[in-house]
Design a protein around this motif. Structure first.
Motif, PDB file in Angstrom:
ATOM      1  N   THR A   1       0.823  -1.208   0.000  1.00 35.04           N
ATOM      2  CA  THR A   1       0.000   0.000   0.000  1.00 35.04           C
ATOM      3  C   THR A   1       0.857   1.258   0.000  1.00 35.04           C
ATOM      4  OG1 THR A   1      -1.749  -1.190   1.177  1.00 35.04           O
ATOM      5  CG2 THR A   1      -1.848   1.214   1.210  1.00 35.04           C
ATOM      6  N   GLY A   2       1.931   1.249   0.792  1.00 36.44           N
ATOM      7  CA  GLY A   2       2.804   2.410   0.895  1.00 36.44           C
ATOM      8  C   GLY A   2       3.867   2.440  -0.191  1.00 36.44           C
ATOM      9  N   SER A   3       4.840   3.304  -0.004  1.00 33.81           N
ATOM     10  CA  SER A   3       5.892   3.482  -0.994  1.00 33.81           C
ATOM     11  C   SER A   3       6.918   2.352  -0.924  1.00 33.81           C
ATOM     12  CB  SER A   3       6.594   4.819  -0.763  1.00 33.81           C
ATOM     13  OG  SER A   3       7.749   4.927  -1.572  1.00 33.81           O
TER      14      SER A   3
ATOM     15  N   THR B   1      -0.770   4.096   3.345  1.00 35.55           N
ATOM     16  CA  THR B   1      -0.255   4.805   2.176  1.00 35.55           C
ATOM     17  C   THR B   1       0.796   5.843   2.557  1.00 35.55           C
ATOM     18  OG1 THR B   1      -2.101   6.362   2.365  1.00 35.55           O
ATOM     19  CG2 THR B   1      -2.382   4.484   0.869  1.00 35.55           C
ATOM     20  N   ASP B   2       0.663   6.425   3.736  1.00 34.93           N
ATOM     21  CA  ASP B   2       1.572   7.483   4.157  1.00 34.93           C
ATOM     22  C   ASP B   2       2.524   6.975   5.247  1.00 34.93           C
ATOM     23  OD1 ASP B   2       0.307   9.327   2.442  1.00 34.93           O
ATOM     24  OD2 ASP B   2      -1.221   9.740   3.973  1.00 34.93           O
TER      25      ASP B   2
END
Length: 266
Positions: free
Chosen positions: A148-150, A233-234
């Motif tokens: 989901t995240g980077s 996500t963050d």
């Protein structure tokens, strides 16, 4: 008639003073020497670079029928595999330097223990960057790890885990008398963390005593950091905390490794 001359006292033997402060030139010279030696050992390079990738590849197709399972544990193992391989290679390489007498000759020069440990950490850290980048790229872009995240945050945690493995390997090498003993430290140092890090079951489902132990083990925060990237996500505050704890543990163990480093094996 000659007057007898009094015998002259032998000149005192000079021993180079070891500078306690870290020196960038001495540290980089040590790192360059280690990298030059490793360049002549292709099998070690293959172990460092390929084993984490091969393990992730096998894991992906072991769970070929349930890709969601690979998503759940693949990110955690993306940090664990580099930690284990860097621990093994670093502990054995450092012990080999000591048993061969190379370490004793180096410390007889104006080279402090801190310079030596920092040089090893810099050399293996450079390899860890390549290793972590290969494993992360393979998992995310080829094996389809759903993050989901980077992916860059995954790479950051994987790199810190590899540096932690380097620090642990440098530390335990001071207590081993042979390469076989260095390998034997893995069940004592790595396996308990592997069982208690939350990979197999959430840590809050463990017995309270084991949960308390897992709260002080750095691998627990490495797995937590990977899971934060997997689910959010963050960049979360929990992720920042986990990253700082893993980095702090690596620096602490490096300092302990410099303090306990021996010139030679007794």
């Amino acid at each position: 008639m000659t007057t007898p001359t009094a015998p002259t006292a032998p000149a005192p033997t000079r021993t180079p003073a070891h500078t306690r402060a870290l020196s960038l030139s001495r540290t980089t010279a040590t790192a360059t020497r280690v990298l030059r030696q490793l360049s002549h050992d292709p099998r070690t390079i293959a172990l460092l670079m390929l084993i984490p990738c091969v393990m992730l590849l096998l894991l992906r197709y072991v769970f070929d029928g349930s890709p969601r399972t690979f998503d759940n544990i693949g990110a955690s193992l993306l940090g664990i595999f580099p930690l284990i391989t860097m621990f093994l290679v670093t502990s054995i390489a450092t012990l080999r330097e000591r048993t061969s007498g190379t370490l004793e000759r180096l410390l007889a020069m104006p080279l402090g223990k801190g310079d030596l440990v920092a040089g090893y950490a810099l050399a293996f850290g450079a390899l860890a960057i390549v290793q972590s980048a290969l494993a992360t790229g393979l998992a995310v872009w080829f094996l389809g790890l759903d993050v989901t995240g980077s992916p860059w945050l995954l790479l950051l945690v994987a790199l810190l885990d590899a540096l932690l493995g380097t620090a642990l390997g440098l530390f335990v090498s001071a207590f081993a008398a042979s390469e076989f003993q260095a390998v034997q430290f893995m069940p004592a140092v790595i396996f308990p963390q592997l069982l208690l890090c939350g990979l197999f079951t959430p840590r809050d489902n463990m017995h309270p005593a084991l949960e308390a132990v897992s709260d002080v083990l750095p691998m627990s925060y490495a797995v937590d950091g990977m899971n934060e990237v997997l689910r959010h996500t963050d960049m979360t505050a929990t992720f920042v905390r986990d990253v700082l704890i893993v980095a702090g543990c690596a620096l602490l163990v490096l300092a302990l490794g410099a303090a306990t480093l021996k010139r030679r094996t007794a």
